[in-house]
Design a protein around this motif. Sequence first.
Motif, PDB file in Angstrom:
ATOM      1  N   SER A  42       0.790  -1.228   0.000  1.00 32.66           N
ATOM      2  CA  SER A  42       0.000   0.000   0.000  1.00 32.66           C
ATOM      3  C   SER A  42       0.822   1.279   0.000  1.00 32.66           C
ATOM      4  N   SER A  43       2.109   1.190  -0.242  1.00 35.25           N
ATOM      5  CA  SER A  43       2.938   2.375  -0.072  1.00 35.25           C
ATOM      6  C   SER A  43       3.909   2.575  -1.217  1.00 35.25           C
ATOM      7  N   GLU A  44       4.366   3.815  -1.321  1.00 32.33           N
ATOM      8  CA  GLU A  44       5.467   4.126  -2.225  1.00 32.33           C
ATOM      9  C   GLU A  44       6.753   3.852  -1.484  1.00 32.33           C
ATOM     10  N   HIS A  45       7.753   3.348  -2.184  1.00 33.66           N
ATOM     11  CA  HIS A  45       8.987   2.927  -1.556  1.00 33.66           C
ATOM     12  C   HIS A  45      10.138   3.857  -1.930  1.00 33.66           C
ATOM     13  N   GLU A  46      11.130   3.880  -1.068  1.00 29.76           N
ATOM     14  CA  GLU A  46      12.337   4.664  -1.296  1.00 29.76           C
ATOM     15  C   GLU A  46      13.516   3.709  -1.210  1.00 29.76           C
ATOM     16  N   GLY A  47      14.416   3.742  -2.173  1.00 29.39           N
ATOM     17  CA  GLY A  47      15.589   2.872  -2.136  1.00 29.39           C
ATOM     18  C   GLY A  47      16.688   3.474  -1.294  1.00 29.39           C
ATOM     19  N   GLY A  52      29.024   0.917   1.743  1.00 35.12           N
ATOM     20  CA  GLY A  52      29.828  -0.291   1.629  1.00 35.12           C
ATOM     21  C   GLY A  52      29.195  -1.319   0.702  1.00 35.12           C
ATOM     22  N   ALA A  53      28.014  -1.016   0.195  1.00 39.80           N
ATOM     23  CA  ALA A  53      27.282  -1.883  -0.730  1.00 39.80           C
ATOM     24  C   ALA A  53      27.036  -3.277  -0.141  1.00 39.80           C
ATOM     25  N   ARG A  54      26.865  -3.352   1.169  1.00 40.99           N
ATOM     26  CA  ARG A  54      26.531  -4.624   1.808  1.00 40.99           C
ATOM     27  C   ARG A  54      25.024  -4.806   1.885  1.00 40.99           C
ATOM     28  N   TRP A  55      24.277  -3.712   1.918  1.00 39.28           N
ATOM     29  CA  TRP A  55      22.828  -3.745   2.062  1.00 39.28           C
ATOM     30  C   TRP A  55      22.171  -2.958   0.940  1.00 39.28           C
ATOM     31  N   LEU A  56      21.054  -3.427   0.501  1.00 38.52           N
ATOM     32  CA  LEU A  56      20.175  -2.658  -0.365  1.00 38.52           C
ATOM     33  C   LEU A  56      18.800  -2.803   0.266  1.00 38.52           C
ATOM     34  N   ARG A  57      18.159  -1.668   0.553  1.00 36.84           N
ATOM     35  CA  ARG A  57      16.864  -1.719   1.216  1.00 36.84           C
ATOM     36  C   ARG A  57      15.863  -0.838   0.484  1.00 36.84           C
ATOM     37  N   GLU A  58      14.607  -1.279   0.501  1.00 37.55           N
ATOM     38  CA  GLU A  58      13.500  -0.419   0.130  1.00 37.55           C
ATOM     39  C   GLU A  58      12.806  -0.080   1.431  1.00 37.55           C
ATOM     40  N   ALA A  59      12.465   1.189   1.595  1.00 38.13           N
ATOM     41  CA  ALA A  59      11.898   1.619   2.868  1.00 38.13           C
ATOM     42  C   ALA A  59      10.760   2.598   2.643  1.00 38.13           C
ATOM     43  N   ILE A  60       9.927   2.726   3.678  1.00 41.81           N
ATOM     44  CA  ILE A  60       8.850   3.710   3.689  1.00 41.81           C
ATOM     45  C   ILE A  60       8.853   4.379   5.054  1.00 41.81           C
ATOM     46  N   VAL A  61       8.160   5.492   5.157  1.00 42.06           N
ATOM     47  CA  VAL A  61       8.032   6.189   6.430  1.00 42.06           C
ATOM     48  C   VAL A  61       6.694   5.803   7.050  1.00 42.06           C
ATOM     49  N   VAL A  62       6.759   5.312   8.295  1.00 37.43           N
ATOM     50  CA  VAL A  62       5.576   4.915   9.059  1.00 37.43           C
ATOM     51  C   VAL A  62       5.692   5.588  10.418  1.00 37.43           C
ATOM     52  N   GLU A  65       8.965   7.152  11.277  1.00 37.84           N
ATOM     53  CA  GLU A  65      10.143   6.294  11.281  1.00 37.84           C
ATOM     54  C   GLU A  65      10.297   5.654   9.912  1.00 37.84           C
ATOM     55  N   THR A  66      11.540   5.493   9.476  1.00 44.07           N
ATOM     56  CA  THR A  66      11.824   4.860   8.201  1.00 44.07           C
ATOM     57  C   THR A  66      11.957   3.360   8.429  1.00 44.07           C
ATOM     58  N   VAL A  67      11.064   2.604   7.793  1.00 45.22           N
ATOM     59  CA  VAL A  67      10.968   1.157   7.998  1.00 45.22           C
ATOM     60  C   VAL A  67      11.359   0.451   6.706  1.00 45.22           C
ATOM     61  N   ALA A  68      12.320  -0.476   6.805  1.00 48.47           N
ATOM     62  CA  ALA A  68      12.689  -1.292   5.647  1.00 48.47           C
ATOM     63  C   ALA A  68      11.586  -2.312   5.399  1.00 48.47           C
ATOM     64  N   ILE A  69      11.166  -2.427   4.146  1.00 48.84           N
ATOM     65  CA  ILE A  69      10.154  -3.435   3.810  1.00 48.84           C
ATOM     66  C   ILE A  69      10.714  -4.502   2.883  1.00 48.84           C
ATOM     67  N   ARG A  70      11.864  -4.215   2.266  1.00 45.18           N
ATOM     68  CA  ARG A  70      12.597  -5.206   1.475  1.00 45.18           C
ATOM     69  C   ARG A  70      14.071  -4.963   1.735  1.00 45.18           C
ATOM     70  N   GLN A  71      14.832  -6.048   1.735  1.00 46.59           N
ATOM     71  CA  GLN A  71      16.242  -5.912   2.056  1.00 46.59           C
ATOM     72  C   GLN A  71      17.019  -7.033   1.384  1.00 46.59           C
ATOM     73  N   ILE A  72      18.154  -6.679   0.820  1.00 50.28           N
ATOM     74  CA  ILE A  72      19.092  -7.665   0.290  1.00 50.28           C
ATOM     75  C   ILE A  72      20.405  -7.448   1.012  1.00 50.28           C
ATOM     76  N   ALA A  99      13.825   0.682  13.180  1.00 50.75           N
ATOM     77  CA  ALA A  99      13.711   1.794  12.229  1.00 50.75           C
ATOM     78  C   ALA A  99      15.116   2.162  11.749  1.00 50.75           C
ATOM     79  N   LEU A 100      15.206   2.589  10.493  1.00 51.88           N
ATOM     80  CA  LEU A 100      16.483   3.006   9.937  1.00 51.88           C
ATOM     81  C   LEU A 100      16.778   4.433  10.346  1.00 51.88           C
ATOM     82  N   ASP A 101      18.018   4.704  10.705  1.00 55.25           N
ATOM     83  CA  ASP A 101      18.459   6.042  11.085  1.00 55.25           C
ATOM     84  C   ASP A 101      19.065   6.697   9.847  1.00 55.25           C
ATOM     85  N   LEU A 102      18.317   7.595   9.227  1.00 53.58           N
ATOM     86  CA  LEU A 102      18.778   8.211   7.990  1.00 53.58           C
ATOM     87  C   LEU A 102      19.961   9.134   8.201  1.00 53.58           C
TER      88      LEU A 102
END
Length: 107
Positions: A42-47, A52-62, A65-72, A99-102
């Motif tokens: 139900s949301s728009e995502h932010e990459g 260090g290119a160890r993580w790639l996350r898609e996140a939204i604000v809830v 707070e910035t919450v990761a909803i997909r993660q590699i 929550a992710l600390d931007l």
Amino acid sequence: MTDFPADVEAHCRRLAVQHNWSPEAEIAFRATVAWYRSLDESSEHEGLVDEGARWLREAIVVNDETVAIRQIELGSSGAAHCYSWRHLEDDAGGLTDQALDLAEPGL
């Protein structure tokens, strides 16, 4: 029973058996899966990527707070581990539950 796809149902059940969860713990886990699913559907995502290119996350604000909803995660062996509502966790790790600390360097 939920309306999760068969692969998600099977994964939830495997985790419950593997970790010997009580029925209440399994219900709580499934509620978490459903919550992440509702965010994802139900949301728009932010990459977000760390430098260090160890993580790639898609996140939204809830709730501010910035919450990761997909993660590699790229592991030290070079293997990629993917997490989302369809696969919250496995033996290698799981979708962050904090929550992710931007303001964190690299994000």
